[in-house]
Design an enzyme around this catalytic site. Structure first.
Site, PDB file in Angstrom:
ATOM      1  N   ASN A   9     -38.460  51.062  17.899  1.00  0.00           N
ATOM      2  CA  ASN A   9     -37.058  51.026  18.511  1.00  0.00           C
ATOM      3  C   ASN A   9     -36.177  50.518  17.945  1.00  0.00           C
ATOM      4  OD1 ASN A   9     -35.119  50.362  20.510  1.00  0.00           O
ATOM      5  ND2 ASN A   9     -35.688  48.222  20.801  1.00  0.00           N
ATOM      6  N   LYS A  11     -32.941  50.745  18.357  1.00  0.00           N
ATOM      7  CA  LYS A  11     -31.749  50.183  18.876  1.00  0.00           C
ATOM      8  C   LYS A  11     -30.275  51.238  18.116  1.00  0.00           C
ATOM      9  CE  LYS A  11     -34.004  45.802  19.498  1.00  0.00           C
ATOM     10  NZ  LYS A  11     -34.569  44.024  19.766  1.00  0.00           N
ATOM     11  N   HIS A  93     -35.510  47.118  28.756  1.00  0.00           N
ATOM     12  CA  HIS A  93     -35.815  45.985  27.554  1.00  0.00           C
ATOM     13  C   HIS A  93     -34.383  45.302  27.871  1.00  0.00           C
ATOM     14  CE1 HIS A  93     -34.491  44.562  23.479  1.00  0.00           C
ATOM     15  NE2 HIS A  93     -36.016  45.455  23.099  1.00  0.00           N
ATOM     16  N   GLU A  95     -31.992  43.378  25.564  1.00  0.00           N
ATOM     17  CA  GLU A  95     -31.079  43.764  25.334  1.00  0.00           C
ATOM     18  C   GLU A  95     -30.576  44.103  26.379  1.00  0.00           C
ATOM     19  OE1 GLU A  95     -32.164  45.185  21.399  1.00  0.00           O
ATOM     20  OE2 GLU A  95     -32.478  42.908  20.781  1.00  0.00           O
ATOM     21  N   GLU A 165     -41.945  41.467  25.847  1.00  0.00           N
ATOM     22  CA  GLU A 165     -41.296  40.884  24.417  1.00  0.00           C
ATOM     23  C   GLU A 165     -40.334  39.742  25.279  1.00  0.00           C
ATOM     24  OE1 GLU A 165     -39.834  43.954  22.313  1.00  0.00           O
ATOM     25  OE2 GLU A 165     -38.574  44.650  23.637  1.00  0.00           O
ATOM     26  N   GLY A 171     -35.848  39.721  18.003  1.00  0.00           N
ATOM     27  CA  GLY A 171     -35.143  40.394  16.580  1.00  0.00           C
ATOM     28  C   GLY A 171     -35.025  38.019  15.819  1.00  0.00           C
ATOM     29  N   SER A 211     -41.019  40.667  16.825  1.00  0.00           N
ATOM     30  CA  SER A 211     -40.524  39.914  15.246  1.00  0.00           C
ATOM     31  C   SER A 211     -41.597  40.488  14.892  1.00  0.00           C
ATOM     32  CB  SER A 211     -40.576  38.088  14.535  1.00  0.00           C
ATOM     33  OG  SER A 211     -39.098  37.940  15.892  1.00  0.00           O
TER      34      SER A 211
HETATM   35  P1  PGA Z   1     -37.928  42.756  16.768  1.00  0.00           P
HETATM   36  O1  PGA Z   1     -36.803  43.719  18.254  1.00  0.00           O
HETATM   37  O2  PGA Z   1     -38.876  43.731  16.426  1.00  0.00           O
HETATM   38  O3  PGA Z   1     -36.335  43.261  15.293  1.00  0.00           O
HETATM   39  O4  PGA Z   1     -38.255  41.212  17.266  1.00  0.00           O
HETATM   40  C1  PGA Z   1     -37.636  44.142  18.823  1.00  0.00           C
HETATM   41  C2  PGA Z   1     -37.331  44.664  20.360  1.00  0.00           C
HETATM   42  O5  PGA Z   1     -36.588  44.316  20.783  1.00  0.00           O
HETATM   43  O6  PGA Z   1     -38.180  45.719  20.542  1.00  0.00           O
END
Ligand code: PGA
Length: 248
Positions: A9, A11, A93, A95, A165, A171, A211
């Site tokens: 992803n 982003k 997601h 976010e 998730e 993150g 992560s």
């Molecule tokens: P990350 O993000 O691996 O940076 O923790 C995962 C995601 O948001 O899909």
């Protein structure tokens, strides 16, 4: 046997002019036994699709609108994604849920439309730290699944991917332990069994995301109910190749 799936992803990272560079860095991803997907920003999709044309790597988007077309300034439809050769789309997601107010109702509409337009959805679910600490996270995740999958048939959901998730792990560098991730991926499978049937639950692919990196991926992917990962930060660098290797 479920085929593992590792999806990056990206982003809101990677300029269109830098897309080829990253794709080339990750070109050697081993797709013999697993599915590898890069979910890029909209404006990178075209380049990503053409530079992976002769490979098994699939390209995904990170969002789309549920309407087919019309006066929706700034939106992109699933039809448009399908038209340029996009195979997957992340839906719901955290976010998007948090910053852009994607409600379960709108996520449900997006899922229905994705199936209609032959785009495989990667549906994200997961709790925040507060829900984790109060111990109500399973109820929360079950409610997300019930609302997001409302009226969607078992024939349709068989092809989809669900990503667990936990928001507290995204993150932060603080991945869930493999036991924590397995607990919820297995719980999600039991919810699918309850909502649909045992066969559907057995076949649906469930990823863990939050992560994941080249060092923790193998342990996470060794769990029986974790069928791969949705990778944010580590999908933008060579470490992603180690994550793919860990899924083989
Ligand atoms: P990350 O993000 O691996 O940076 O923790 C995962 C995601 O948001 O899909």
């Amino acid at each position: 046997m479920r085929k593992k799936i590792v999806a990056g992803n990206w982003k809101m990272n990677i300029l269109p002019s830098k897309t080829n560079e990253l794709i080339n860095l990750l070109m050697s991803a081993n797709t013999d036994k697993i599915d590898v997907v890069y979910c890029t920003p909209f404006v990178d999709l075209h380049t990503a699709i053409s530079s992976t044309k002769n490979t098994n790597i699939k390209i995904g988007a990170q969002n789309a609108h549920f309407e087919d077309k019309g006066a929706y300034t700034g939106e992109i439809s699933f039809d448009m994604l399908n038209d340029i050769g996009v195979s997957y789309c992340i839906i719901g997601h955290s976010e998007r849920r948090t910053y852009f107010n994607d409600t379960d109702e709108c996520i449900n509409k997006k899922l229905i439309k994705a199936f209609d337009k032959n785009i495989t959805p990667i549906l994200c679910v997961g709790e925040n730290l507060e829900l984790r600490n109060t111990g109500t996270y399973k109820d929360f995740i079950k409610n997300q699944l019930v609302s997001d999958l409302k009226t969607i048939s078992k024939e349709k959901i068989a092809s989809m991917v669900i990503a667990y998730e936990p928001i507290w792990a995204i993150g932060t560098g603080l991945a869930a332990t493999s036991d924590q991730a397995e607990e919820i991926c297995s719980f999600i499978r039991s919810c699918i069994k309850e909502l649909y049937d045992a066969d559907t639950a057995e076949n649906i692919r469930i990823q863990y995301g939050g992560s994941v990196n080249g060092s923790n991926a193998k342990e996470l992917f060794s769990k029986p109910n974790i069928d791969g990962g949705l990778i944010g930060g580590a999908s933008l660098k060579e470490d992603f190749l180690k994550i793919v290797e860990a899924a083989l």
